[in-house]
Design an enzyme around this catalytic site. Sequence first.
Site: not given
Length: 420
Positions: A120, A47, A127, A50-51
């Site tokens: 990030e 994940h 998140e 992906e960011h």
Amino acid sequence: MTIHLNRLSNGMTVAVEPMSGLLSASIGLYVNAGGRHERIEQNGIAHFLEHMAFKGTPTRTAQQIAEEIEDVGGYLNAYTGKEMTAYYARVLGADVERALDLLADILLNPLFSEADIETERGVILQEIGQSNDTPDDIIFDWLQEVAFPDQPFGRTILGPAERVASFRRTDLSGFVGERYSPDQIILAASGDVNPERLLAAAERLFGHMQARPNATVQSARFARGERRVTRELEQVHIALALEGPAVRSADVYAAQLYSVALGGGMSSRLFQELREKRGLCYTIFAQAGAYSDTGMLTIYAGTGVDQVSDLCNLTVDELRRSADGLNRAEIDRARAQLKAGLVMGLESPSGRAERLARMLSIWGRVPSIEETLERIDAVTPDQIRSVAEGMMQRAQPAFVTLGPAGKAPGLGDLVARMVA
């Protein structure tokens, strides 16, 4: 509609399904690398990667990436799942090759600068915090952990905050080196796309990638278990799961039809009995998920402190009754819902492109929509009964509660009721 299927010399698959009458297209890179492919020290890295794809390359800054796709009115995004990570774009047909060039750049040439990693990291930690503060979100992560303990398949996609806080550039590049082999990447496109031109562009952009051995994947093992988390909330949130058929199983559509009839809509057993007739909840549903080597039938509901005992017990009662008591009208209704959902989802190029990638990942081919609909039509009441009764008889559920759940029955009580 004709599907054009090709494979580059390095093993990368290119699948294109033109859709006549459309002026737009969806194009994506689907990588068979997700949460279940991580070692424990990597949990959350797929994940995170992906960011980072959108944070810049040697030839494009993050702002230039955003501007380049939006200059032509396009849309760029990504997601990480248990078994796949996707990077995709939606553009007008004239801009398909531009979108592919952009997707190739962010996948093959991410900068992974230390400054961007730190930025990030903060976004992902926010998140994770947001997910932890959302009961009807975090409870599914916990259910997965309970159902698949101490194994990659049971760990969260986002990863634990302490692990995310420790990732470095070498962790990101290391996961790419392990998992982003060309034979694990599917380029799928649908809509206003020229198959020959897209294949030529794919060869130019990806043909240099070197094939390499695939890393192993740990098999998923479903387990019985329980977790109760107490929080000061207005509602008690419950989630219950039973192991279901894997995606290649002959019973996968029987399990899906059972879940739809049980809790897939307003006419379903759970909705009608627990919400409409008894007023025990606002939200309740059932769903069936299928993966390469396992599946899950999941039930979720939110209810009041004083109603949780009745809701849990009646949910199990309805599970047991519906296992052998679905009538023809209920099955036909569920069949219509499942087929309509499939067909409606394929009226967009995005749905078509994703289906291409998913089917190729599962089967190595793309079954026609007619073939899939025929498989759904072929499911018999006896097959549904057999699948449902098998889940009941195994009586190995995973059960999670979140909130003031002191009045909720324990797992042992639910299992005893399930097999009574």
